[in-house]
Design a protein around this motif. Sequence first.
Motif, mmCIF file in Angstrom:
data_model
loop_
_atom_site.group_PDB
_atom_site.id
_atom_site.type_symbol
_atom_site.label_atom_id
_atom_site.label_comp_id
_atom_site.label_asym_id
_atom_site.label_seq_id
_atom_site.Cartn_x
_atom_site.Cartn_y
_atom_site.Cartn_z
ATOM 1 N N ASN A 102 24.729 18.585 35.980
ATOM 2 C CA ASN A 102 25.219 19.188 34.741
ATOM 3 C C ASN A 102 26.617 18.671 34.407
ATOM 4 O OD1 ASN A 102 22.889 20.698 34.509
ATOM 5 N ND2 ASN A 102 23.757 22.489 35.533
ATOM 6 N N GLN A 103 26.963 18.777 33.131
ATOM 7 C CA GLN A 103 28.245 18.271 32.639
ATOM 8 C C GLN A 103 29.417 18.855 33.416
ATOM 9 O OE1 GLN A 103 28.984 19.230 28.545
ATOM 10 N NE2 GLN A 103 30.924 18.132 28.461
ATOM 11 N N HIS A 125 32.873 12.014 34.542
ATOM 12 C CA HIS A 125 31.519 11.642 34.128
ATOM 13 C C HIS A 125 30.617 11.388 35.330
ATOM 14 C CE1 HIS A 125 32.953 11.527 30.104
ATOM 15 N NE2 HIS A 125 33.601 10.389 30.206
ATOM 16 N N GLU A 163 30.881 15.831 20.009
ATOM 17 C CA GLU A 163 29.845 16.770 20.441
ATOM 18 C C GLU A 163 29.611 17.830 19.376
ATOM 19 O OE1 GLU A 163 30.303 18.631 24.241
ATOM 20 O OE2 GLU A 163 31.063 16.808 25.181
ATOM 21 N N ASN A 186 24.808 14.868 30.409
ATOM 22 C CA ASN A 186 25.064 14.995 28.966
ATOM 23 C C ASN A 186 25.495 13.677 28.324
ATOM 24 O OD1 ASN A 186 27.638 15.184 30.407
ATOM 25 N ND2 ASN A 186 28.539 15.687 28.415
ATOM 26 N N ASN A 192 26.787 12.671 35.150
ATOM 27 C CA ASN A 192 26.548 13.818 34.270
ATOM 28 C C ASN A 192 25.329 13.597 33.378
ATOM 29 O OD1 ASN A 192 28.913 14.701 35.384
ATOM 30 N ND2 ASN A 192 30.043 14.868 33.460
#
Length: 205
Positions: free
Chosen positions: A40-41, A46, A149, A64, A62
């Motif tokens: 997960n983020q 990163h 985002e 995301n 990550n």
Amino acid sequence: MSKSPIPLGGLEWAVFVPAKAVPFLQFLIEKHNFTLKIVNQRATKHGDFRQLPDGSFQITVNNNLNKYQFLLTLVHEIAHHVTHQKFGRVQPHGKEWKAVFQHLMLPFLNPEIYPKEILPYLANYLKNPKASTDADVNLSLALKGNIAETGKSFIFEIPYGSLFIFKNVIYKRGNKRRTRFECLNMSNKKVYLFNQNVEIEVYDK
């Protein structure tokens, strides 16, 4: 934090990178002995590379990240692993790592893998790669397609004098100083410099 392990011999990770990058990435993953996990983020990084207590090696990336960010991050971390194998303990982002990273990225500097809108910035970054791609504003924005985002904006997109939230603190955007923006912390009244690629939330009074 939940983690989804990616089997060393599998291709589950392939959906996270450009299709044309898969064959050489598969070669690198099979050649070097490490476990790859997609997690997960994380707000501060990163990806990472580490040696586990049992002596094995692990790389995390990550989940995301878009395909271009994911590929660059994965090769960045593989470069740490290869550097560790070749040179042992050296500076994390020193000359040894830079040389390995540059060498590993060469096959991916290809218009069939990275779009022409990204390639010039990526090639320039690789001349002297830094610890984080976010430190290179132009490359960071290009990798994101100049799109923040969902629910966020880049700091350069908001007007002078606007209030915004960054890491749960309210700031006021000030003047641009060369490549960064002066921003006033509304709590302690100190001025901080923000890179153009910082993603913030607009403060809705």
